[in-house]
Scaffold this active site. Structure first.
Site, PDB file in Angstrom:
ATOM      1  N   HIS A  99      -0.247  97.359  33.655  1.00 22.37           N
ATOM      2  CA  HIS A  99      -0.634  97.200  35.051  1.00 22.37           C
ATOM      3  C   HIS A  99      -0.358  95.787  35.560  1.00 22.37           C
ATOM      4  CE1 HIS A  99      -3.182 100.996  35.792  1.00 22.37           C
ATOM      5  NE2 HIS A  99      -2.353 101.205  34.791  1.00 22.37           N
ATOM      6  N   HIS A 267       1.594 106.825  26.985  1.00 24.81           N
ATOM      7  CA  HIS A 267       0.465 107.719  26.773  1.00 24.81           C
ATOM      8  C   HIS A 267       0.400 108.247  25.336  1.00 24.81           C
ATOM      9  CE1 HIS A 267       0.263 108.600  31.381  1.00 24.81           C
ATOM     10  NE2 HIS A 267      -0.212 107.406  31.047  1.00 24.81           N
TER      11      HIS A 267
END
Length: 724
Positions: A99, A267
């Site tokens: 992020h 992920h």
């Protein structure tokens, strides 16, 4: 990849008014007033470092391996105040790095991890960054130990790379060298949405067409890094979500293969957290009380167990072994059929139908408890979209191919805004040159500069053409991601040689004369182009009656087509250049706002922007020889006439209906000059007029010349990181 639709409503590349929401800010009361804040940010007064501190010098002395080892040890040092999932902070640190870097967008090069900007608003308080405030506090002991030489910007992205290596991925490398900022980046347009997480409809012309997202935006909502994990506007539909995933990652300079690899690899480890319903979670850091100590998103259900934390509202891990790099994500994605369910926090997610017990996920706190894995709508897009599915099936069959593709894409994600490898430091820097790094070979410095200047002067090329060509070569520089600039002489290559703003016919004429000089003298063409601009400038200075040398530093190299990703460079094409009084077409954004945007990307201050505009006008460097703003009868001489006549009350200004103005003699009404708003703003805006008055003064005529030369040299050397 179309990233140039700024003419569309809401597509302004400039952050109107900045992030200054204070009630007493002038733009609140006079919203049409030009806001110069983006040129005033990050000044010395906000920087706590000692005067003369050089981060490049400091980082060279950093114990690189020691930092790596300390972060690695921290991964399994679970803290009671924010316990690690399965006793391992790997997933949290990877999300932090992702992020921090993921706000980068190719369109204007802004965002990204290169400045540590996630520490400040608005990123610090975006809902997508929930609980990353805790991740940064976990890293504080490492930052404290290594001090100035270890920037937050480096540490925030190092953490995720160390985590991947720890969990079994062979990473591609890591470079230190990012330098921190000390306040919000008010130059970034994060969107004009009416509220955080407003519907995607506010960001697109057509919700069904993801590519109609207003540029330079990439994320589907204000407050998200990428796309809505629950689906477009929160409605699960993987086929539609795939369109937004493709658009978002393309605007981050990622192709389909890199996008799929990042989704799968991102992920493969960690989990999402949905401790309680979103409306039960406390306010973000910027809205929390002082007693929160800078933390946000207080979770009333948090009882000190990892499985009760709250971040996104989705709940669960993607794989059966979420602290190890493996092929588990794709194993589960393709092994089972999936259905939509609501998480315990009320968010849409996908869970497998009739999953075997051995494929379930151990609880993050109590391994005796098992849960279903989950997928986001973007994950399901990897299975539903035919292009992504084909790529993921190849990854599934060849885990080594996935690991290498992901490692390279992760390196690109976390280093995309660092610029060339000359900005990379440390023992983990990979030796391979990558095309997205915009490589430029080292240039020759052992040639006779004076001999080159003599040949340029003898070429007979007009000074204005020499100056304009050098400017066009250098003006592409973006301090946001350190791309572009004169080094490499890419102005002679596709796509730059054909850009309308570079006046291709004039450009080829000048390059045709300068190229043989480079060959004859051993200088790079990049050096010769800049030196030619200096020669033209010195001629104009001498014609004005001054004797001021223009500094020059040899050593630029010449890039080749093979070193140039033409598609990636297409986003550097100027849509406007107020310094040469040019716009490609009419935009909803004013000419002066686009001038500000260009000046900020070039790293200029407001006075530097002012002096450059005034000088470029009188030098006769306007695009196509246009006369707007040429407030002088001595065109071609570097005089302060632009400012003298701009501030002369004997003149009055009159709009003529096509976006231009006439400057008339106040007594006779005679038209003396024509102008654009990008000219007259230097006399109408109170701040810019104050600078213009300085340069119009009788005692500052020579100061104007010296200041112009200094600002010119700054632009010519903006991409010379070897000189820093």
């Amino acid at each position: 990849m179309n990233v140039q639709n700024v003419h569309k409503l809401g597509g302004c590349p400039v952050n109107h008014g900045g992030n200054t929401a204070l009630n007493n800010h002038p733009t609140k009361w006079w919203p049409n007033s030009l806001n110069l804040d983006i040129l005033h940010q990050h000044d010395a007064r906000s920087n706590p470092m000692d005067p003369g501190y050089n981060h490049r010098d400091a980082v060279k002395g950093l114990d690189f391996q020691g930092v790596w080892n300390d972060v690695d040890a921290l991964l399994t040092d679970s803290q009671a105040w924010w316990p690690a999932d399965w006793g391992h902070y790997g997933g949290l640190f990877i999300r932090l790095s992702w992020h921090a870097a993921g706000s980068y967008r190719l369109g204007d090069g802004r965002g990204g991890a290169g400045t540590g900007n996630i520490r400040f608003e608005p990123l610090n308080s975006w809902p997508d960054n929930a609980s990353l405030d805790k991740a940064r506090r976990l890293l504080w002991p490492v930052k404290k130990k290594y001090g100035n030489a270890l920037s937050w910007a480096d540490l925030l992205v190092l953490a995720g790379t160390v985590a991947y290596q720890n969990m079994g991925l062979k990473t591609f490398g890591f470079a230190f060298g990012r330098q921190d900022i000390w306040g919000p980046e008010i130059d970034i347009n994060w969107g004009s949405d009416t509220e955080i997480l407003a519907p995607t409809d506010e960001r697109v012309d057509d919700l069904a067409d993801a590519n109609s997202m207003y540029n330079p935006l990439a994320a589907s909502h204000m407050g998200l890094i990428y796309v809505n994990p629950e689906g477009v506007n929160g409605t699960p539909n993987p086929a539609e979500t795939a369109k937004y995933v493709r658009m978002t990652f393309a605007r981050m300079a990622m192709n389909d293969e890199e996008t799929a690899a990042l989704t799968v690899g991102g992920h493969t480890v960690g989990k999402a957290h949905g401790g309680v319903a979103a409306d039960k979670v406390g306010p973000e850091p910027a809205a929390a009380g002082v007693e929160a100590a800078g933390f946000g998103w207080a979770d009333p259900g948090f009882d000190g167990n990892a499985n009760t934390e709250h971040t996104s509202g989705l709940e669960g891990a993607w794989t059966s072994n979420p602290t190890k790099w493996d092929n588990g994500y794709l194993d589960l994605l393709f092994k089972y059929e999936w259905q939509t369910v609501k998480s315990r926090a009320g968010a849409w997610q996908w869970e497998p139908i009739d999953i075997a017990e051995e494929d379930k996920v151990p609880d993050a706190t109590d391994p005796s408890i098992k849960h279903n894995p989950m997928m986001t709508d973007a994950d399901m897009a990897m299975k539903v979209d035919p292009i992504y599915r084909e790529i993921c099936e190849r990854f599934h069959k060849d885990p080594d191919y996935l690991a290498d593709t992901f490692a390279r894409a992760w390196f690109k994600l976390t280093h995309r805004d660092m610029g060339p490898k000359s900005n990379y430091y440390g023992p983990f820097v990979p030796s391979e040159d990558l095309v997205w790094q915009d490589p430029v070979p080292a240039g020759n410095t052992e040639y006779d500069v004076d001999a080159v200047k003599a040949k340029i002067a003898a070429s007979g090329l007009p000074a204005a053409e020499l100056i304009a060509t050098a400017w066009d070569s250098a003006r592409t520089f973006r301090g946001s991601d350190k791309r572009g600039g004169a080094n490499g002489a890419r102005i002679r290559l596709a796509p730059q040689k054909d850009w309308a703003g570079n006046e291709p016919d004039r450009l080829q004429k000048v390059l045709g004369a300068l190229s043989p000089i480079a060959t004859e003298t051993g200088a790079s063409l990049a050096d010769v182009i800049v030196l030619a601009g200096n020669v033209g400038l010195e001629q104009s200075i001498k014609a004005a009656g001054y004797n001021v040398d223009v500094p020059f530093a040899p050593g630029r190299g010449d890039a080749t087509d093979e070193m140039t990703d033409a598609d990636s460079f297409s986003v550097l094409e100027p849509l406007a250049d107020g310094f040469r009084n040019w716009q490609k077409e009419a935009y909803t954004v004013s000419a002066e706002e686009m001038l500000l945007d260009r000046a900020q990307l070039l790293g200029l201050t407001a006075p530097e922007m002012t002096v450059l505009v005034g000088g470029m006008r009188v030098l006769g460097t306007n695009y196509g020889g246009e006369k707007h703003g040429v407030f002088t009868d001595r065109e071609g001489q570097l005089t302060n006439d632009f400012f003298v006549n701009l501030t002369d009350m004997a003149n009055s200004w009159h709009p003529v209906g096509d976006g231009t103005y006439e400057v008339r003699d106040r007594e006779t009404g005679t038209v003396k000059w024509t102008a654009t708003s990008a000219d007259l703003v230097f006399g109408s805006n109170s701040i810019l007029r104050s600078y213009s008055e300085v340069y119009a003064q009788d005692d500052n005529a020579e100061k104007f010349v010296r200041d112009f030369v200094a600002a010119w040299t700054k632009v010519m050397n903006a991409d010379r990181f070897d000189l820093a």
